[in-house]
Motif scaffolding. Structure first.
Motif, PDB file in Angstrom:
ATOM      1  N   UNK A  56       0.704  -1.221   0.139  1.00  6.50           N
ATOM      2  CA  UNK A  56       0.063  -0.038  -0.177  1.00  6.50           C
ATOM      3  C   UNK A  56       0.693   1.380   0.049  1.00  6.50           C
ATOM      4  N   UNK A  57       2.136   1.291   0.643  1.00  6.97           N
ATOM      5  CA  UNK A  57       2.814   2.455   0.560  1.00  6.97           C
ATOM      6  C   UNK A  57       3.244   2.856  -0.998  1.00  6.97           C
ATOM      7  N   UNK A  58       3.666   1.626  -1.534  1.00  5.70           N
ATOM      8  CA  UNK A  58       4.020   1.883  -3.320  1.00  5.70           C
ATOM      9  C   UNK A  58       3.098   2.316  -3.674  1.00  5.70           C
ATOM     10  N   UNK A  59       1.823   1.702  -3.444  1.00  7.12           N
ATOM     11  CA  UNK A  59       0.728   2.240  -4.181  1.00  7.12           C
ATOM     12  C   UNK A  59       0.221   3.643  -3.868  1.00  7.12           C
ATOM     13  N   UNK A  60       0.625   4.125  -2.747  1.00 10.75           N
ATOM     14  CA  UNK A  60       0.533   5.348  -2.399  1.00 10.75           C
ATOM     15  C   UNK A  60       1.280   6.516  -2.938  1.00 10.75           C
ATOM     16  N   UNK A 116       9.691  16.748  -1.226  1.00 12.09           N
ATOM     17  CA  UNK A 116       9.797  16.695  -2.444  1.00 12.09           C
ATOM     18  C   UNK A 116      10.622  15.672  -2.883  1.00 12.09           C
ATOM     19  N   UNK A 117      10.092  14.390  -2.708  1.00 16.37           N
ATOM     20  CA  UNK A 117      10.948  13.164  -3.215  1.00 16.37           C
ATOM     21  C   UNK A 117      10.471  12.838  -4.565  1.00 16.37           C
ATOM     22  N   UNK A 118      11.365  12.041  -5.358  1.00 22.99           N
ATOM     23  CA  UNK A 118      10.949  11.481  -6.413  1.00 22.99           C
ATOM     24  C   UNK A 118      10.112  10.161  -5.993  1.00 22.99           C
ATOM     25  N   UNK A 119       8.694  10.389  -6.215  1.00 19.32           N
ATOM     26  CA  UNK A 119       7.811   9.133  -5.477  1.00 19.32           C
ATOM     27  C   UNK A 119       8.055   7.893  -6.223  1.00 19.32           C
ATOM     28  N   UNK A 120       8.401   7.969  -7.603  1.00 17.28           N
ATOM     29  CA  UNK A 120       8.390   6.704  -8.288  1.00 17.28           C
ATOM     30  C   UNK A 120       9.710   5.930  -8.155  1.00 17.28           C
ATOM     31  N   UNK A 121      10.813   6.613  -7.945  1.00 15.53           N
ATOM     32  CA  UNK A 121      12.139   5.913  -7.382  1.00 15.53           C
ATOM     33  C   UNK A 121      11.700   5.620  -5.984  1.00 15.53           C
ATOM     34  N   UNK A 122      10.946   6.003  -5.041  1.00 11.81           N
ATOM     35  CA  UNK A 122      10.688   5.579  -3.641  1.00 11.81           C
ATOM     36  C   UNK A 122       9.766   4.314  -3.749  1.00 11.81           C
ATOM     37  N   UNK A 123       8.902   4.379  -4.844  1.00  9.46           N
ATOM     38  CA  UNK A 123       7.950   3.018  -4.829  1.00  9.46           C
ATOM     39  C   UNK A 123       8.995   1.825  -5.448  1.00  9.46           C
ATOM     40  N   UNK A 124       9.944   2.125  -6.326  1.00 10.39           N
ATOM     41  CA  UNK A 124      10.556   1.271  -6.703  1.00 10.39           C
ATOM     42  C   UNK A 124      11.762   0.710  -5.547  1.00 10.39           C
ATOM     43  N   UNK A 125      12.194   1.655  -4.612  1.00  6.80           N
ATOM     44  CA  UNK A 125      13.042   1.004  -3.585  1.00  6.80           C
ATOM     45  C   UNK A 125      12.154   0.368  -2.715  1.00  6.80           C
TER      46      UNK A 125
END
Length: 250
Positions: A139-143, A168-177
């Motif tokens: 759910x965090x990745x989805x968020x 102001x993070x790169x959300x797609x990079x964080x989702x991948x992480x």
């Protein structure tokens, strides 16, 4: 801010304090940065003031470092390799590793991968979750991939999405992480971490997992309960700072 290059990525770091004194490598948590996790809460000032050389960096995908969006870039092994590459860049043979949350997981993997380079280990914001996991993070990745915060209903997802937006993070990079950085250690692997270990977890932390069962698996560990603090607020607690200094000088 200085940078170094490793694995095709440019990573930002700081190196504070005198050269030639004991070094502490600060390894920040998921969706955070060295500034949010270590500089603003006063850790760099506290540790350098106590006579330590302090090195910290922004993980790949975070802060001022490069931000690949491929999940395969974020395995614990690759994130550990960044830690050692920075020490190599600065000609530091070994250091205390102080990790918080995801950074604690990375630091534990580092202690197993090259024990001669990890003098002591401080695990903040992570207890038995190192072995048993810290819940469902899909759910965090989805968020993080949602169009906006208003589209997120999952409580933990909203917390991390709001934090990512605020920094102001790169959300797609964080989702991948978050998809590939959550590997767990077995009880047997944890039992091979022979360095002195301090585990600091907030008593209101509902993410880390209990610290006592993790400490029981380690040959040389102690627990510090950060009273009245949750996962987000534990990292800057002044009592935790004092305990860390006692541990480092003990």
């Amino acid at each position: 801010m200085p940078t170094f290059t490793h694995d095709g990525l440019t990573l930002a770091y700081i190196d504070e304090g005198e050269k030639g004194v004991p070094a502490v490598l600060l390894v920040h948590g998921f969706a955070s940065s060295m500034r949010v996790n270590w500089i603003e809460p006063g850790w760099v000032q506290t540790l350098t003031g106590a006579g330590f050389r302090v090195v910290a960096f922004d993980h790949r995908g975070h802060g001022d470092s490069d931000k690949p969006q491929d999940p395969e870039a974020y395995t614990p092994q690759k994130m550990v390799s960044d830690c050692f590459a920075l020490l190599d860049h600065l000609a530091i043979g070994s250091a205390v590793f102080f990790g918080y949350s995801m950074g604690a997981r990375v630091s534990a993997f580092a202690a197993l991968a090259a024990p001669e380079r990890v003098e002591r280990l401080i695990i903040g914001g992570l207890g038995i979750g190192l072995v048993e996991g810290v819940g469902d993070w899909d759910p965090i990745a989805d968020a993080l991939r949602a169009p906006s915060l208003e589209d997120v209903s999952h409580p933990r997802g909203r917390m991390f999405r709001a934090f990512a937006d605020r920094t102001r993070s790169d959300r797609l990079a964080l989702a991948a992480c978050i998809e590939t950085s959550r590997d767990e250690l077995t009880e047997a692997e944890v039992g091979r971490i022979a360095q002195p270990v301090l585990i600091g977890v907030g008593t209101e932390d509902d993410i880390a997992g209990a610290p006592e069962p993790l400490a029981a698996m380690l040959p040389n560990a102690e627990v510090f309960a950060i009273e009245g603090r949750d996962h987000m607020l534990s990292v800057g607690d002044r009592r935790f700072k004092q305990k860390v200094l006692e541990f480092l000088k003990g």
